[in-house]
Design an enzyme around this catalytic site. Structure first.
Site, PDB file in Angstrom:
ATOM      1  N   LYS A  44       0.851  -1.213   0.000  1.00 27.76           N
ATOM      2  CA  LYS A  44       0.000   0.000   0.000  1.00 27.76           C
ATOM      3  C   LYS A  44       0.878   1.251   0.000  1.00 27.76           C
ATOM      4  O   LYS A  44       0.414   2.359   0.223  1.00 27.76           O
ATOM      5  CB  LYS A  44      -0.859   0.062   1.278  1.00 27.76           C
ATOM      6  CG  LYS A  44      -2.073  -0.810   1.338  1.00 27.76           C
ATOM      7  CD  LYS A  44      -3.009  -0.326   2.506  1.00 27.76           C
ATOM      8  CE  LYS A  44      -2.908  -1.197   3.721  1.00 27.76           C
ATOM      9  NZ  LYS A  44      -3.777  -0.823   4.828  1.00 27.76           N
ATOM     10  N   LYS A  46       2.632   2.084   2.290  1.00 30.99           N
ATOM     11  CA  LYS A  46       2.522   2.630   3.645  1.00 30.99           C
ATOM     12  C   LYS A  46       3.575   1.952   4.497  1.00 30.99           C
ATOM     13  O   LYS A  46       3.701   0.734   4.459  1.00 30.99           O
ATOM     14  CB  LYS A  46       1.144   2.281   4.252  1.00 30.99           C
ATOM     15  CG  LYS A  46       0.059   3.298   4.016  1.00 30.99           C
ATOM     16  CD  LYS A  46      -1.250   2.825   4.681  1.00 30.99           C
ATOM     17  CE  LYS A  46      -1.756   3.831   5.685  1.00 30.99           C
ATOM     18  NZ  LYS A  46      -3.092   3.549   6.183  1.00 30.99           N
TER      19      LYS A  46
HETATM   20  N1  C2G Z   1     -10.542   6.126  10.097  1.00 35.91           N
HETATM   21  C1  C2G Z   1     -11.587   6.975  10.487  1.00 35.91           C
HETATM   22  N2  C2G Z   1     -11.319   8.262  10.793  1.00 35.91           N
HETATM   23  C2  C2G Z   1     -10.049   8.732  10.749  1.00 35.91           C
HETATM   24  C3  C2G Z   1      -8.987   7.885  10.381  1.00 35.91           C
HETATM   25  C4  C2G Z   1      -9.253   6.561  10.057  1.00 35.91           C
HETATM   26  O1  C2G Z   1     -12.761   6.554  10.536  1.00 35.91           O
HETATM   27  N3  C2G Z   1      -9.830  10.037  11.071  1.00 35.91           N
HETATM   28  C5  C2G Z   1     -10.866   4.733   9.764  1.00 35.91           C
HETATM   29  C6  C2G Z   1     -10.534   4.376   8.315  1.00 35.91           C
HETATM   30  O2  C2G Z   1     -11.591   4.758   7.450  1.00 35.91           O
HETATM   31  C7  C2G Z   1     -10.396   2.845   8.402  1.00 35.91           C
HETATM   32  C8  C2G Z   1      -9.841   2.641   9.828  1.00 35.91           C
HETATM   33  O3  C2G Z   1     -10.086   3.861  10.552  1.00 35.91           O
HETATM   34  O4  C2G Z   1     -11.704   2.229   8.336  1.00 35.91           O
HETATM   35  C9  C2G Z   1      -8.359   2.339   9.834  1.00 35.91           C
HETATM   36  O5  C2G Z   1      -7.690   3.380   9.156  1.00 35.91           O
HETATM   37  P1  C2G Z   1      -6.212   3.053   8.552  1.00 35.91           P
HETATM   38  O6  C2G Z   1      -5.416   2.408   9.612  1.00 35.91           O
HETATM   39  O7  C2G Z   1      -5.728   4.283   7.885  1.00 35.91           O
HETATM   40  O8  C2G Z   1      -6.599   1.914   7.493  1.00 35.91           O
HETATM   41  P2  C2G Z   1      -6.325   1.923   5.901  1.00 35.91           P
HETATM   42  O9  C2G Z   1      -4.914   2.281   5.657  1.00 35.91           O
HETATM   43  O10 C2G Z   1      -7.418   2.738   5.310  1.00 35.91           O
HETATM   44  O11 C2G Z   1      -6.460   0.362   5.507  1.00 35.91           O
HETATM   45  O12 C2G Z   1      -8.201  -3.339   3.175  1.00 35.91           O
HETATM   46  C10 C2G Z   1      -8.483  -2.061   3.680  1.00 35.91           C
HETATM   47  C11 C2G Z   1      -7.231  -1.409   4.228  1.00 35.91           C
HETATM   48  O13 C2G Z   1      -6.503  -2.294   5.075  1.00 35.91           O
HETATM   49  C12 C2G Z   1      -7.636  -0.166   5.035  1.00 35.91           C
END
Ligand code: C2G
Length: 132
Positions: A44, A46
């Site tokens: 990703k 990341k």
């Molecule tokens: N999230 C949120 N509000 C934020 C930050 C994050 O609601 N201010 C939610 C994201 O939408 C996600 C979850 O928290 O549902 C985890 O966020 P991340 O760790 O950034 O996950 P991500 O990189 O989006 O990975 O297969 C899907 C991926 O693994 C999602």
């Protein structure tokens, strides 16, 4: 028992993550978090600050979380939903529509993201403070 699943990296855990996990748990009785592995994150583009193992320890300490499993591929979601007998798939709405293919297997719910916080923002703010 209504089972909910959600996916993510959950690095540098913050209140936006907690708000998502709280609402996800409220949709059912049992919440599974599929946590992105370090290898999957590399895909990703990341790089998490904390390792998978340490991010897992943190998540397992959250009262809303019942189980943590590894997310190692974009293609494991259907298998996960079947294997874990999941009723509801939940993600923040930055993913709106992206996982609608799961509607054949379970309910799909996108929850509004929490405004004003993100792991990227934390990293940026800390970098700016350090460098003035
Ligand atoms: N999230 C949120 N509000 C934020 C930050 C994050 O609601 N201010 C939610 C994201 O939408 C996600 C979850 O928290 O549902 C985890 O966020 P991340 O760790 O950034 O996950 P991500 O990189 O989006 O990975 O297969 C899907 C991926 O693994 C999602």
């Amino acid at each position: 028992m209504k089972k909910v699943i959600t996916y993510g990296t959950y690095d540098l855990l913050h209140w936006g993550h907690i708000n998502l996990l709280k609402r996800a748990k409220e949709l059912g009785d049992y919440l599974i978090v599929a946590l992105s592995t370090d290898e999957f994150n590399a895909g990703k583009n990341k790089k998490a600050y904390h390792t998978y193992e340490n991010r897992k320890v943190v998540l397992e300490a959250i009262k809303y979380v019942d189980e943590v499993i590894p997310e190692y591929s974009w293609d494991q979601k259907i298998e996960d939903v079947k294997k874990h007998d999941v009723d509801i798939f939940v993600m923040g709405d930055d993913w709106e529509g992206k996982f609608d293919f799961l509607k054949d297997y379970c309910e799909v719910i996108y929850l509004p993201r929490t405004i004003g916080i993100s792991t990227t923002k934390i990293k940026k703010d800390l970098f700016t403070r350090k460098n003035g």
